[in-house]
Design an enzyme around this catalytic site. Sequence first.
Site, short mmCIF file in Angstrom:
data_model
loop_
_atom_site.label_atom_id
_atom_site.label_comp_id
_atom_site.label_asym_id
_atom_site.label_seq_id
_atom_site.Cartn_x
_atom_site.Cartn_y
_atom_site.Cartn_z
N ASP A 1 0.88 -1.16 0.00
CA ASP A 1 0.00 0.00 0.00
C ASP A 1 0.93 1.23 0.00
O ASP A 1 2.14 1.12 0.25
CB ASP A 1 -0.96 -0.01 1.20
CG ASP A 1 -2.18 0.88 0.94
OD1 ASP A 1 -2.13 1.73 0.01
OD2 ASP A 1 -3.19 0.75 1.66
C1 BGC Z 1 -5.15 3.15 -0.02
C2 BGC Z 1 -5.24 2.11 -1.11
C3 BGC Z 1 -5.18 2.80 -2.46
C4 BGC Z 1 -3.89 3.59 -2.54
C5 BGC Z 1 -3.69 4.28 -3.88
C6 BGC Z 1 -3.98 4.09 -0.20
O1 BGC Z 1 -4.09 5.15 0.67
O2 BGC Z 1 -5.11 2.52 1.23
O3 BGC Z 1 -6.41 1.38 -0.97
O4 BGC Z 1 -5.29 1.88 -3.49
O5 BGC Z 1 -3.90 4.57 -1.52
O6 BGC Z 1 -4.60 5.29 -4.05
#
Ligand code: BGC
Length: 705
Positions: free
Chosen positions: A269
């Site tokens: 993530d």
């Molecule tokens: C989130 C993810 C997301 C990523 C990209 C993160 O803050 O937890 O679910 O895909 O950002 O936007």
Amino acid sequence: MNKTLVLITVLSTFVQMTMMSQTPKTEAKSFQPLSYIQTDKKAETILKQMTLDEKVALVGGDRTFFIRPLPRLGLREVYMSDATQGVHIRKNFKDVDLSKYQLEQSTAFPCPLALAATWNPDLAYQYAEAIGEECRAGGIGILLGPGMNNYRLSQCGRNFEYFGEDPYLRSKMIEEYVKGVQSTGTIATLKHFVANNTDYFRRKSNSIIDERTLHEIYLPPFKAGIDAGAKAVMTSYNQLNGEWCGESGTVINNILRKELGFQWLVMTDWWSVYDGEKLAKSGQDLEMPYAVALKDAQTLISEGKVKVNDIDRMARSILRTYFAMKLGGRQREPSYLKRFKQHEPVALQTAREGIILLKNEGGILPLKKERGTILLTGDFVETLAMGGGSATVQGYNNRLMLDELRSEFGDRILYVKNPDRDQIRSATIVLCNVGTSDSEGWDRPFELPADQDQRVRECVANNPNTVVIVTTGSGIKMTDWSGQARGIIYALYGGQTGNKALAEVLSGKTNPSGKLPMTIEREFKDSPAFGYIPEGESLYTGWNDAQEKIRPVCDVRYAEGVFVGYRWYEKKNIAPLFPFGFGLSYTAFEYSGLKVSKEKFHQTDQVTVTFTVNNIGKKKGLETVQLYVQDVESSVPRPLKELKGFTKVSLKPGESKHVMLKLHKADFSFWNPETRGWFAEKGKFVIYVGSSSTDIRLKKEIELF
Ligand code: BGC
């Protein structure tokens, strides 16, 4: 893992399922990925030609949402986009120009929790296929969804992005979701692996979970997604039992790769890993949004902490996935834009089947045709209720509640945002909307904001014909006014067409069929997760990065073990306000004739369960029939009921259909930490068939020997 096949026999009167006319694309027409072996050779060929610098560059993301291109060897950049409820259009992000890949518009589908409320895996396929097609239209190679963390607590800010509290329901929906997205050639990313079930300081949260619970509750949807062919997994922000998931060899190498058999791309993530050495050895492949933990990879290599082999392994996995899904040269494909007109109807059908009718005293709904003022009030009448954060989808043709209700009921609708007592009293009907704006990054209170709570209390106290319309992304507290409300409609964020579906439900054009994919408790203190916030602390709203940075890691103990959701409320004998699987219809269904193929069966036998469902009301309707299993004689504490089968039956008034569901060994098994495997214990089991987890209509005891 659960391998139950839910089969519906299609004999003369034995039938089926959903009202959707569209059927999923056949496998033959679908995109066919290359196999692991085919891609392995290609990856090796490229890898051999790459310099170490190039490999190091590849394993860190590029410009926040890209896999880095390598033109010298013909590798193109790959753009990835959020997420589960549709394409999040971002023209820019932190000064990165993303405009090349952005669509003019993308369909805002109902939130995944609403999709789960349909209990219709066929719809999950169609919904995800449509999103996959929109990705193709925009040149998006990787969809950063489906999100599939567990609904452990109603306050979690991201529940709307996930599929509810039950591992079986989540697995069935995820399986079809993954197939739907990937049938278009777009990668589905299973996220967030694993146990990221609160957004309260998610980057400083350590989920403490025992092995059995992890296997029975938290892993099955991931396994289902992997078995359905998902080509990517995103690890989570939190720690699992003291290790950051994104750099944990236990989480990635042992659980995800060895146990669950995942062979493809694993990415972190965004900004969620810290130790480059650990990361490189954990089974992780791609650090997003760019190298932070692996920023000094060359130094780590020169110090012998990271091996060139580790980097090779990471790069190889990225390349294999790239080749398997033929991502090279993905560009906007305008031909897919033509498909958009098929997407809105899928969104609408999801909204229709996802709306849950929780209360309908005296049959106040559907609203009668006779005249009389309908007073409409609430916070999400002129704006669309929707979830925030990375999952946001703005949609197009967004239908507002006010407009949709006006077009259904004309000038009977009187909209007053803050009505006074006289206006409430003098209305024939009051439609009182309450709701929340949930988001990634924080959890929100179970209780409604004070002004909304006050308004709904005023309405129910002053007009006996009040119907409450809840627009939210999770459970909210309704206990103080639900008894007085004549009707309650639970409309989880419905996307761009949600309010059209709502108007249809109110007028009776659509007979509601949604069922709760989670339990709604009376008080948050009833929840198994109560106490997850350290003593003396309280919820916050908005990004709280500064606090998060200085905060120590805090443990979240999953002390309830496997007793999550209805498993908890049943074990503790706590009556929820509305149970899992519950939802009313404008018609009524009768269940009869439960038969099982054997009363005593061997572990390897298949158990066939049949029964009849009859529409005894006056309207055509859809009923989700649910099958639960109880292990009566068990050596370990087991839930009183576990969902192990369901299907949705469409019935005309007076019509009856036979339903057949099949159970296998896996449906009777629990995870045995000693043998590290699934174990079906001999003895008695009860099979329950019903309309919700508490509305059981038929049951039968069987024995396993
Ligand atoms: C989130 C993810 C997301 C990523 C990209 C993160 O803050 O937890 O679910 O895909 O950002 O936007």
